[in-house]
Design a protein around this motif. Structure first.
Motif, PDB file in Angstrom:
ATOM      1  N   VAL A  90      87.951  13.507 -14.718  1.00 52.60           N
ATOM      2  CA  VAL A  90      88.934  13.263 -15.778  1.00 52.60           C
ATOM      3  C   VAL A  90      90.126  12.461 -15.273  1.00 52.60           C
ATOM      4  O   VAL A  90      90.616  11.550 -15.959  1.00 52.60           O
ATOM      5  CB  VAL A  90      89.390  14.605 -16.397  1.00 52.60           C
ATOM      6  CG1 VAL A  90      90.613  14.411 -17.285  1.00 52.60           C
ATOM      7  CG2 VAL A  90      88.254  15.225 -17.191  1.00 52.60           C
ATOM      8  N   ALA A  91      90.599  12.758 -14.079  1.00 52.73           N
ATOM      9  CA  ALA A  91      91.776  12.071 -13.552  1.00 52.73           C
ATOM     10  C   ALA A  91      91.511  10.599 -13.268  1.00 52.73           C
ATOM     11  O   ALA A  91      92.423   9.768 -13.344  1.00 52.73           O
ATOM     12  CB  ALA A  91      92.263  12.770 -12.280  1.00 52.73           C
ATOM     13  N   ARG A  92      90.248  10.259 -12.975  1.00 51.49           N
ATOM     14  CA  ARG A  92      89.916   8.877 -12.611  1.00 51.49           C
ATOM     15  C   ARG A  92      89.322   8.080 -13.771  1.00 51.49           C
ATOM     16  O   ARG A  92      89.160   6.864 -13.673  1.00 51.49           O
ATOM     17  CB  ARG A  92      88.953   8.889 -11.416  1.00 51.49           C
ATOM     18  CG  ARG A  92      89.549   9.569 -10.186  1.00 51.49           C
ATOM     19  CD  ARG A  92      88.616   9.533  -9.010  1.00 51.49           C
ATOM     20  NE  ARG A  92      88.402   8.169  -8.544  1.00 51.49           N
ATOM     21  CZ  ARG A  92      87.525   7.832  -7.587  1.00 51.49           C
ATOM     22  NH1 ARG A  92      86.785   8.776  -7.025  1.00 51.49           N
ATOM     23  NH2 ARG A  92      87.385   6.593  -7.218  1.00 51.49           N
ATOM     24  N   PHE A  93      89.000   8.780 -14.849  1.00 47.85           N
ATOM     25  CA  PHE A  93      88.365   8.143 -16.010  1.00 47.85           C
ATOM     26  C   PHE A  93      89.161   6.948 -16.547  1.00 47.85           C
ATOM     27  O   PHE A  93      88.586   5.875 -16.772  1.00 47.85           O
ATOM     28  CB  PHE A  93      88.161   9.200 -17.098  1.00 47.85           C
ATOM     29  CG  PHE A  93      87.460   8.729 -18.343  1.00 47.85           C
ATOM     30  CD1 PHE A  93      86.119   9.020 -18.554  1.00 47.85           C
ATOM     31  CD2 PHE A  93      88.140   8.030 -19.335  1.00 47.85           C
ATOM     32  CE1 PHE A  93      85.475   8.621 -19.710  1.00 47.85           C
ATOM     33  CE2 PHE A  93      87.510   7.622 -20.499  1.00 47.85           C
ATOM     34  CZ  PHE A  93      86.167   7.908 -20.682  1.00 47.85           C
ATOM     35  N   PRO A  94      90.475   7.073 -16.778  1.00 42.37           N
ATOM     36  CA  PRO A  94      91.194   5.936 -17.371  1.00 42.37           C
ATOM     37  C   PRO A  94      91.089   4.652 -16.560  1.00 42.37           C
ATOM     38  O   PRO A  94      90.900   3.569 -17.132  1.00 42.37           O
ATOM     39  CB  PRO A  94      92.641   6.447 -17.456  1.00 42.37           C
ATOM     40  CG  PRO A  94      92.498   7.938 -17.597  1.00 42.37           C
ATOM     41  CD  PRO A  94      91.343   8.270 -16.694  1.00 42.37           C
ATOM     42  N   ASP A  95      91.204   4.737 -15.246  1.00 38.08           N
ATOM     43  CA  ASP A  95      91.161   3.527 -14.421  1.00 38.08           C
ATOM     44  C   ASP A  95      89.752   2.982 -14.251  1.00 38.08           C
ATOM     45  O   ASP A  95      89.536   1.769 -14.299  1.00 38.08           O
ATOM     46  CB  ASP A  95      91.760   3.810 -13.035  1.00 38.08           C
ATOM     47  CG  ASP A  95      93.278   3.909 -13.070  1.00 38.08           C
ATOM     48  OD1 ASP A  95      93.888   3.402 -14.030  1.00 38.08           O
ATOM     49  OD2 ASP A  95      93.845   4.499 -12.135  1.00 38.08           O
ATOM     50  N   ILE A  96      88.795   3.865 -14.044  1.00 33.34           N
ATOM     51  CA  ILE A  96      87.438   3.418 -13.735  1.00 33.34           C
ATOM     52  C   ILE A  96      86.664   3.036 -14.984  1.00 33.34           C
ATOM     53  O   ILE A  96      85.897   2.070 -14.991  1.00 33.34           O
ATOM     54  CB  ILE A  96      86.685   4.511 -12.943  1.00 33.34           C
ATOM     55  CG1 ILE A  96      87.258   4.617 -11.530  1.00 33.34           C
ATOM     56  CG2 ILE A  96      85.182   4.232 -12.889  1.00 33.34           C
ATOM     57  CD1 ILE A  96      86.620   5.697 -10.679  1.00 33.34           C
ATOM     58  N   PHE A  97      86.887   3.764 -16.067  1.00 35.69           N
ATOM     59  CA  PHE A  97      86.070   3.588 -17.266  1.00 35.69           C
ATOM     60  C   PHE A  97      86.795   2.854 -18.375  1.00 35.69           C
ATOM     61  O   PHE A  97      86.184   2.114 -19.152  1.00 35.69           O
ATOM     62  CB  PHE A  97      85.631   4.973 -17.770  1.00 35.69           C
ATOM     63  CG  PHE A  97      84.502   4.967 -18.752  1.00 35.69           C
ATOM     64  CD1 PHE A  97      83.184   4.860 -18.327  1.00 35.69           C
ATOM     65  CD2 PHE A  97      84.734   5.099 -20.113  1.00 35.69           C
ATOM     66  CE1 PHE A  97      82.124   4.877 -19.227  1.00 35.69           C
ATOM     67  CE2 PHE A  97      83.692   5.116 -21.026  1.00 35.69           C
ATOM     68  CZ  PHE A  97      82.377   5.004 -20.574  1.00 35.69           C
ATOM     69  N   ALA A  98      88.111   3.053 -18.476  1.00 38.62           N
ATOM     70  CA  ALA A  98      88.826   2.619 -19.682  1.00 38.62           C
ATOM     71  C   ALA A  98      90.091   1.818 -19.389  1.00 38.62           C
ATOM     72  O   ALA A  98      91.032   1.829 -20.184  1.00 38.62           O
ATOM     73  CB  ALA A  98      89.176   3.834 -20.529  1.00 38.62           C
ATOM     74  N   ALA A  99      90.142   1.109 -18.282  1.00 36.87           N
ATOM     75  CA  ALA A  99      91.300   0.258 -18.008  1.00 36.87           C
ATOM     76  C   ALA A  99      91.456  -0.755 -19.144  1.00 36.87           C
ATOM     77  O   ALA A  99      90.479  -1.303 -19.648  1.00 36.87           O
ATOM     78  CB  ALA A  99      91.128  -0.463 -16.678  1.00 36.87           C
TER      79      ALA A  99
END
Length: 238
Positions: free
Chosen positions: A136-145
């Protein structure tokens, strides 16, 4: 019977039908008929069968659009007779008999590889299966930048897992061999190595476009996605 295809939008892993919200709105504004079904994300064969059942219920031609793992799903489901074209969005264009793992294994891992989380889920009468999520913590950068940050946080905690077994399951068909196809490469993708996308699209002889986008291209760059879908609609209508 209409000759303009119904656009069926197929989401991938770690997302759901809401990931197509911006694209759906633009396509509806164009006057197109759009269907955005849920994908179970349990197995490639089962998911393709689920989408194929949706396709068979459409009275007229269908343009299948698949994002990410949804690309593998439309590769198989696209064999349905009324499918007139395929559009891949940062997706997997598998060869018949090829699995996601095999195609990915040809290329260096993306940043996703060490950001995956594995959790068991119950299977009646059998050992537990394994669900795969993005941390969850890495989702925004890796998946949804590139997606509005507050929305990316919501998507991170509401992601739809993919059963781990789907990564090793071979595709039963490769519909791009007989259907015109288009592919959009997300050149800043950190979920799928963009070269995986380029290779699959090139092998299939697709019409290819690139956009400087993260993996969730439908929300980061909906206009680019819709432009490609419009191109495919014009080419397959009538």
């Amino acid at each position: 019977m209409t000759t303009t295809p119904t656009v069926v939008l197929v989401h991938g892993a770690f997302a759901d039908a809401a990931s197509f919200a911006a694209v759906t709105r633009l396509l509806l504004d164009d006057g197109l008929t759009v269907v955005v079904p849920p994908v179970p994300n349990r197995s490639l064969a089962g998911d393709a069968a689920s989408i194929a059942s949706v396709v068979r219920q459409v009275d007229g031609p269908v343009l299948l659009v698949g994002h990410s793992y949804g690309g593998a799903v439309i590769t198989v489901a696209g064999a349905e007779e009324n499918v007139v074209g395929l559009v891949y969005l940062a997706g997997y264009a598998l060869e018949k008999g090829e699995s996601l793992g095999e195609l990915q294994g040809r290329f260096p891992d993306s940043d996703l590889a060490d950001a995956l989380v594995y959790r068991p889920y119950p299977v009646e009468g059998q050992p537990d299966g394994t669900d795969v999520y993005v941390d969850v913590a890495r989702f925004p950068d890796i998946f949804a930048a590139g997606v509005e940050p507050r929305l990316a946080e919501v998507l991170a905690v509401s992601q739809r897992a993919l059963a781990g077994a789907a990564f090793g399951e071979p595709a039963a068909d490769a519909a791009w061999r007989s259907k015109p196809s288009w592919g959009l490469v997300a050149s800043e993708d950190r979920t799928i190595n963009p070269d995986v996308e380029r290779f699959g699209y090139s092998r299939a002889g697709m019409t290819v476009r690139e956009v400087a986008s993260s993996h969730l291209v439908m929300l980061a760059h909906p206009d680019a996605v819709v432009d490609l879908i419009r191109e495919a609609v014009r080419a397959t209508a009538g």
